[in-house]
Design an enzyme around this catalytic site. Sequence first.
Site, PDB file in Angstrom:
ATOM      1  N   GLU A 149      -5.250   1.529   2.614  1.00  0.00           N
ATOM      2  CA  GLU A 149      -5.091   0.364   3.488  1.00  0.00           C
ATOM      3  C   GLU A 149      -5.264   0.743   4.942  1.00  0.00           C
ATOM      4  O   GLU A 149      -5.845  -0.021   5.728  1.00  0.00           O
ATOM      5  CB  GLU A 149      -3.710  -0.264   3.264  1.00  0.00           C
ATOM      6  N   GLU A 150      -4.774   1.922   5.311  1.00  0.00           N
ATOM      7  CA  GLU A 150      -4.758   2.323   6.710  1.00  0.00           C
ATOM      8  C   GLU A 150      -6.148   2.652   7.263  1.00  0.00           C
ATOM      9  O   GLU A 150      -6.298   2.860   8.456  1.00  0.00           O
ATOM     10  CB  GLU A 150      -3.837   3.529   6.904  1.00  0.00           C
ATOM     11  N   HIS A 186       0.806  -1.226   0.000  1.00  0.00           N
ATOM     12  CA  HIS A 186       0.000   0.000   0.000  1.00  0.00           C
ATOM     13  C   HIS A 186       0.834   1.268   0.000  1.00  0.00           C
ATOM     14  O   HIS A 186       1.937   1.320   0.552  1.00  0.00           O
ATOM     15  CB  HIS A 186      -1.029  -0.005   1.134  1.00  0.00           C
TER      16      HIS A 186
END
Length: 348
Positions: A204-205, A66
């Site tokens: 992604e986070e 990512h």
Amino acid sequence: MAFDFDFDLLKELTEERGVPGYEDRVRDLVREELETTTDDVRTDAMGNVVGTIEGDSDYAVAVAAHMDEIGFMVKHVTDDGFLKIDALGGWDARVLRAQRVTVHGEEDVTGVFGSVPPHTLDEEPDGDEEVGDRVVDLGRDAEEVEELVSVGDLVTMDQTTVQMGDSVTGKALDDRVCLFAMLEAAREIENPDVTIHFCATVQEEVGLRGATALGVDVDPDLAIALDVTIASDIPGVSADKHVTELGDGAAIKLKDSSVITTPKVHKRITSVAEEEEIDHQIEVLPSGGTDTAGFQNTNGAKPVGAISIPTRYLHTVTETANGDDIRATIDLLTAFLESEDGEHDYSL
């Protein structure tokens, strides 16, 4: 120690800014790299980048890392010109004290997280600090701040990436160090038997969103994710909570809180590491999710695996990874992909 990889590219990737949903600057770097190493590069509507090397087989492998880093979005500007922020990703508010940031407003401007001097405190700081309690000081009067900053502007941490002994330290090694490893593997692989999709994912986070959407379009036969993992091998942390150790090699993931990797996949990754004499260790991660799960949950049952880079001090501006572990991850990913012929049986 001179690193056995392109440190300048790693430095450029980690120092660049790109919070979830706004990975544009990192995406430009990734596209530039993949356009020289893959046969086709495309970007989807969410901002995921896919560089494909066409193999001789219809069998397809997706590799994902990512692009986004944790950061903030401005939610309010006070009458006095201070900024209140909302977190993009998981932060421990305690690590924000007295840190320097960049606010991406009408122009990029420097700010600091305000911190009350200990001389003026009547009692110890509250251990239950929240990110929303922090304020950013731009060192300007309210009128100038109003001209420069608006609600919705982005805020990123300000830190350089440097060599520290045998290690690399800086911000956003999560996950740019793995993004770097993926780009290096794409550079080193020649004429693979199978088609390989090198996927630089977004968001992604904030819930593996990019990989989940990407899995619909790419729909690989096998997916391998790359992410950092916890290395708490420091004083004060018991050995059972270390997860991985810096300097012991690439980490082969068995599980995290989002996925249990396919046994036949992680066993083959391990066998490749042993055959190629690449330093490696096993990772059992109690908490934290990775893009691996995005592919497994999108188009039904997929064999998945993951390779991680052990990293200390995750989700801070001093994330630290060992140079040999980075090199081992590049070597292991490259060797695994070069040995994939589409004939391995990953069924259960």
